[in-house]
Design an enzyme around this catalytic site. Sequence first.
Site, PDB file in Angstrom:
ATOM      1  N   LYS A   1     -21.202  16.047 -18.808  1.00 38.94           N
ATOM      2  CA  LYS A   1     -20.904  16.689 -17.766  1.00 38.94           C
ATOM      3  C   LYS A   1     -19.630  16.578 -17.517  1.00 38.94           C
ATOM      4  CE  LYS A   1     -25.115  14.501 -15.356  1.00 38.94           C
ATOM      5  NZ  LYS A   1     -25.765  13.702 -13.909  1.00 38.94           N
TER       6      LYS A   1
ATOM      7  N   GLY B   1     -23.908   5.886 -15.792  1.00 42.30           N
ATOM      8  CA  GLY B   1     -22.680   6.008 -16.354  1.00 42.30           C
ATOM      9  C   GLY B   1     -22.295   6.833 -15.498  1.00 42.30           C
TER      10      GLY B   1
ATOM     11  N   SER C   1     -21.190  11.590 -13.988  1.00 45.69           N
ATOM     12  CA  SER C   1     -22.075  10.144 -13.895  1.00 45.69           C
ATOM     13  C   SER C   1     -22.552  10.667 -14.062  1.00 45.69           C
ATOM     14  CB  SER C   1     -21.763   9.443 -12.235  1.00 45.69           C
ATOM     15  OG  SER C   1     -22.309   8.645 -12.136  1.00 45.69           O
ATOM     16  N   ASP C   2     -24.396   9.622 -14.516  1.00 39.88           N
ATOM     17  CA  ASP C   2     -25.329   9.472 -14.440  1.00 39.88           C
ATOM     18  C   ASP C   2     -26.668   8.526 -14.757  1.00 39.88           C
ATOM     19  OD1 ASP C   2     -27.532  11.960 -15.329  1.00 39.88           O
ATOM     20  OD2 ASP C   2     -27.394  10.783 -16.632  1.00 39.88           O
ATOM     21  N   GLN C   3     -27.633   8.657 -14.532  1.00 42.39           N
ATOM     22  CA  GLN C   3     -28.461   7.307 -14.156  1.00 42.39           C
ATOM     23  C   GLN C   3     -29.443   7.560 -14.254  1.00 42.39           C
ATOM     24  OE1 GLN C   3     -29.662   5.867  -9.645  1.00 42.39           O
ATOM     25  NE2 GLN C   3     -28.023   4.175  -9.912  1.00 42.39           N
TER      26      GLN C   3
END
Length: 192
Positions: free
Chosen positions: A52, A105, A68-70
């Site tokens: 991203k 993340g 960010s990623d979840q």
Amino acid sequence: MLPLLLASSSVYRRQLLARLGLPFVCSSPDIDESRRPDEPALDLVKRLAREKALALADSHPGHLIIGSDQVAVLGEQILGKPHTFENAREQLLAASGARVSFLTGLAVLNSQTGACQVDCVPFTVHMRTLDPARVERYLLAEQPYDCAGSFKAEGLGVSLFQSTEGPDATSLVGLPLIRLVDMLLAEGVQIP
């Protein structure tokens, strides 16, 4: 200080980042968020956070780009965004009385130097025992179809939790601020 760019269209992440009192802009990266075959959840969120940030590097030179990623993990199963009522209902009933791990993340990319810090912040919730009627009331009230695992912790989702544990409660909402501050300080950002 390089300007900050949040690589996200998430209102939740925007609200969290605003808490740091730093000026920033937002832009939504266009990446394929599909999981690779047999990719562990930890690797997935770190890769997507980094991708991203990288996706916006060319269009935003001279920025600190935050990605960010979840995902939510129940046993061995990765719970992504449900997108529909039925998927959300299924996710929540499966999580009833169980332990759910949220992996968030986080990446900070200096698009001027190419340096990229990447990490993952875990957070665990222990779910209450949920019956179908309670799950349906929650879904109708919150409509958490864009939230990993159908949990909207910044709203009524917290009522589904028995207890929580982890190093940074903001990671549960999707942007771990404590770790982000560490990364920004390493880039020379002056935090108020």
